[in-house]
Design an enzyme around this catalytic site. Structure first.
Site, short mmCIF file in Angstrom:
data_model
loop_
_atom_site.label_atom_id
_atom_site.label_comp_id
_atom_site.label_asym_id
_atom_site.label_seq_id
_atom_site.Cartn_x
_atom_site.Cartn_y
_atom_site.Cartn_z
N ASP A 382 0.64 -1.30 0.05
CA ASP A 382 -0.04 0.04 -0.01
C ASP A 382 0.95 1.30 0.04
O ASP A 382 2.10 1.23 0.73
CB ASP A 382 -0.83 -0.15 1.50
CG ASP A 382 -1.75 1.18 1.16
OD1 ASP A 382 -2.67 1.60 0.38
OD2 ASP A 382 -1.52 1.93 2.39
N LYS A 383 0.38 2.13 -0.77
CA LYS A 383 1.45 3.37 -0.89
C LYS A 383 1.30 4.27 0.37
O LYS A 383 2.36 4.51 1.09
CB LYS A 383 0.94 4.41 -1.93
CG LYS A 383 1.95 5.45 -2.16
CD LYS A 383 1.43 6.42 -3.32
CE LYS A 383 0.34 7.43 -2.84
NZ LYS A 383 0.79 8.38 -2.02
N THR A 384 0.28 4.97 0.79
CA THR A 384 0.15 5.92 1.62
C THR A 384 0.36 5.31 2.92
O THR A 384 -0.47 4.40 3.84
CB THR A 384 -1.22 6.75 1.91
OG1 THR A 384 -1.35 7.07 0.39
CG2 THR A 384 -1.50 7.73 2.75
N GLY A 535 -5.06 4.44 -3.64
CA GLY A 535 -6.33 4.99 -4.22
C GLY A 535 -6.03 6.60 -4.92
O GLY A 535 -6.95 7.17 -5.56
N LYS A 562 -9.11 -3.48 -3.32
CA LYS A 562 -7.94 -3.72 -3.32
C LYS A 562 -7.52 -5.17 -3.28
O LYS A 562 -6.55 -5.63 -3.65
CB LYS A 562 -7.31 -2.92 -1.79
CG LYS A 562 -7.24 -1.44 -1.97
CD LYS A 562 -6.31 -0.83 -0.83
CE LYS A 562 -5.99 0.42 -1.07
NZ LYS A 562 -4.97 1.10 0.03
N ASP A 581 -1.63 -0.96 5.91
CA ASP A 581 -1.85 -0.53 7.46
C ASP A 581 -3.28 0.19 7.77
O ASP A 581 -3.41 0.79 8.83
CB ASP A 581 -0.90 0.80 7.86
CG ASP A 581 -0.92 1.73 7.26
OD1 ASP A 581 -1.67 1.98 6.13
OD2 ASP A 581 -0.42 3.05 7.75
N ASP A 585 -7.32 -1.75 3.93
CA ASP A 585 -6.35 -2.68 3.43
C ASP A 585 -6.60 -4.32 4.02
O ASP A 585 -6.10 -5.09 3.69
CB ASP A 585 -4.77 -2.34 3.94
CG ASP A 585 -4.32 -1.24 3.34
OD1 ASP A 585 -4.63 -0.92 2.30
OD2 ASP A 585 -3.72 -0.50 4.02
#
Length: 700
Positions: A382-384, A535, A562, A581, A585
């Site tokens: 996950d990016k953020t 997103g 996701k 996190d 997710d």
């Protein structure tokens, strides 16, 4: 406090939450090898008990061995004779059997009662047969007397079990070590400011405690006074101190290295992050892996093989007309076939790997998840909040007159009283450059447009594109090209307007963690495909992916979709680990072959994952893969050694090579059996050499 909007920003939920609860029945020894939950061959035993019985039994064994006729013949001496010297062996041998051998007899009875035949039953049968044979021989009813072999056998068994329980105890000491991290007392600050020392049990949520330099934080909480560098390595594995100030959360057991802070307690007792870590460690140590199940079945099978081999041995030697050999050989088979090494092969690896990983901020909830990680060939981040910090930072400054520092100080002055994340990022950027924000007056918020204040008698506004459209302002040519590049990267662009003119602009982006590139590079060196899911808009995701060297990007993905991306990778034949996190997710973490939750994330994400990283460092994923490969390797090596040793030793113990003059004495069989256990234990201890520190993992 003034608040204003600069535009939509992705919200990130952080903070340590409560972690999964695990029921754990801790008997002080490793789990039984019968696959029966709660069954423990060492229930009620302790290393001290085996130690004490070993030393006393050893003292009693010395005269038994010294007066043994076979030993005297081997070494060519004659022991002193005196009235009653013939009773030394039977009297002391009986004492050794009932004192030193009693734990094995009790364990054998328990295994019979639980219908879980295994090591204790084999040892119990062996020493009981040897005792009965020796006693009947001493009474003149039988020809085989093996008092000295029986005594040595019990001593060696006690030594082996003492060493085993010490090794297991050291590994499981992780739980005790975690508990000892908390101080016994805390300094509570009263409403009148008076500081009193109280016991930990007296702390309650809402209390304010004083943590002095060098002191440990007694409970999870929020800093309400002061600023300090905190050593959180005992929880997160992060070796460098982390700076925490007012409003930031701190976790129990972290150490204030340089300054005093005041902390408002948010969680105590079982609700703290440390207590959650203890529960996860206990849960992981109690859980069984596939390899453990295989070891359990092999140990149970070995019992029946040993009994059958002993029966065949008795029959063959009896038919050969040698009753003495029938008894001695069958007892030796029972001794050497004890699945001691098999019983220790997996639990010790499990305990060592679990405790070692916990000390490095890797919390294993599910042993199967850890085993599967060695086969992972695709990691989806996950990016953020995972690859990025989940908070904006100033990444570009453009001034129409070329004076970027003056522009940043001007913008920081206007934004200094705002709590908006972008405003805080601008003020932080000015502080990092050593700039003093300009003095402002008449600060006012403009909802949806920005914020405005007076600086040296001029109106200065900071805001987004809406501010420019509303005031029909044009962007100066000298900063236009830079702004276009920022937009292509997906950066948030804010403009600084003074006296009715645009005098500059700022680019703000979600800050990429400095460790993320090292994590991606290390995974690539391991042959793992790295993906990123977010997103955010495609251009934002592509910019981060290009910076980090990501192989595949899933952008503009709705939270509920996701897990579809995970399924897509799995459909292409990949074994996928998902790292995230947030609440959104959780479905992806659950669908992935291995779910890894960042420990600073939400409770839902942690509950959905099989492995939790206590820190936010993505390099921990590399450490997990290293630990998985190393643990599995040690398990397989131990299984091959333990099972292979028994298969080779049983025929020798039965006397298959007696025709060639090669006979395995009973005591030697006991020594060899204990040596096989020592080999397994030492091999498992080599796991301690695996370096799981994030910086070491990145050097893979």
């Amino acid at each position: 406090m003034n608040r204003h909007d600069h535009g939509d920003t992705e919200q990130h939920h952080g903070g340590h939450g409560a972690v999964a609860t695990a029921e754990h029945d801790n008997h002080g020894g490793h789990g039984g090898h019968g696959g029966h939950e709660g069954h423990d061959k060492h229930a009620g035993h302790s290393p001290a008990m085996f130690r004490d019985r070993f030393w006393l039994s050893l003292a009693l064994t010395i005269p038994v061995v010294f007066y043994a006729h076979m030993i005297q013949a081997w070494f060519g001496y004659t022991a002193p004779h005196f009235p009653g010297s013939d009773l030394i062996a039977p009297v002391l041998g009986t004492a050794i059997f009932f004192y030193g051998g009693w734990p094995f007899v009790v364990g054998a009875v328990r295994e019979i009662r639980d219908r879980q035949p295994g090591m204790m039953l084999l040892i119990g049968m062996a020493i009981s047969v040897a005792f009965v044979a020796s006693m009947t021989a001493s009474l003149g009813l039988f020809a085989v007397e093996v008092w000295w072999e029986l005594s040595l056998l019990i001593v060696i068994m006690l030594l082996g079990h003492w060493m085993e329980m010490r090794a297991i105890g050291q590994a499981r000491g992780a739980l005790a070590a975690l508990a000892e991290l908390l101080p016994d007392e805390a300094e509570r600050v009263g409403d009148d400011g008076e500081v009193t020392t109280v016991r930990m049990s007296e702390l309650a949520v809402g209390d304010v405690v004083l943590v002095r330099p060098g002191g440990r934080v007694p409970a999870d909480g929020t800093i309400v006074g002061g600023r300090a560098d905190l050593d959180e390595s005992m929880i997160t594995g992060e070796s460098n101190p982390v700076t925490r100030g007012e409003g930031e959360r701190v976790i129990a057991a972290s150490v204030s290295t340089d300054s005093s802070i005041r902390v408002r307690v948010d969680a105590v007792g079982d609700d703290t992050a440390l207590a959650g870590i203890q529960r996860l460690v206990a849960q992981a140590q109690a859980s069984q892996s596939r390899t453990q199940v295989l070891a359990d079945r092999a140990a149970a099978l070995l019992f029946y093989v040993a009994v059958a081999a002993a029966a065949i041995t008795v029959l063959v030697w009896a038919l050969a007309g040698d009753a003495d050999a029938a008894v001695v050989r069958s007892v030796t088979v029972l001794i050497i076939a004890c699945p001691h090494a098999l019983g220790l092969a997996i639990p010790l690896v499990t305990s060592i790997s679990t405790s070692k990983s916990a000390r490095n901020g890797i919390l294993v909830k599910d042993r199967l998840a850890l085993e599967r990680t060695r086969n992972v060939d695709a990691v989806l981040f996950d990016k953020t909040g995972t690859l990025t910090k989940g908070e904006h930072a100033v990444t570009g400054v453009a001034a129409a007159d070329g004076d970027e520092e003056a522009l940043l100080a001007l913008a920081a002055g206007v934004e200094s009283d705002s709590e908006h994340p972008l405003a805080r990022a601008i003020v932080a950027a000015a502080r990092d450059r050593g700039l003093t924000p300009c003095a402002t007056t008449n600060l006012r918020s403009m909802t949806g447009r920005g914020v405005e204040a007076e600086v040296d008698g001029q109106d200065v506004a900071v805001g987004g594109p809406t501010l420019l459209r509303e005031r029909a302002l044009a962007v100066p040519d000298q900063i236009g090209d830079g702004i276009e590049r920022w937009r292509k990267r997906g950066a948030a662009v804010l403009y600084v307007v003074r006296g009715g003119e645009v005098v500059g602009s700022l680019a703000l982006e979600d800050q990429v963690r400095p460790e993320s590139r090292a994590a991606v590079d290390a995974l690539h060196r391991l042959g793992v495909k790295v993906g990123m899911i977010t997103g955010d808009a495609q251009q934002v995701a592509d910019a981060v992916a290009e910076e980090l060297g990501i192989d595949e990007v899933f952008a503009e993905v709705l939270p509920e979709d996701k897990d579809t991306a995970v399924a897509d990778l799995q459909g292409r034949g990949h074994t996928v680990a998902m790292v995230g996190d947030g609440v959104n997710d959780a479905p992806a973490l659950a669908r992935a072959d291995v779910g890894v939750a960042i420990g600073a994330g939400t409770d839902v994400a942690i509950e959905s994952a099989g492995i939790v990283l206590a820190s936010d460092d993505p390099r921990g994923v590399v450490a997990i893969k290293r630990l998985s490969s190393a643990s599995y390797g040690k398990m397989v090596q131990n299984l091959w050694w333990a099972a292979g040793y028994n298969l080779a030793a049983i025929p020798l113990a039965a006397g298959a090579l007696a025709w060639a003059g090669i006979v395995l004495p009973m005591a030697v069989g006991a020594v060899l059996m204990s040596l096989s256990t020592i080999v397994v234990a030492l091999n498992a201890q080599l796991l301690r050499r695996v370096d799981l520190r994030p910086e070491a993992a990145a050097r893979v």
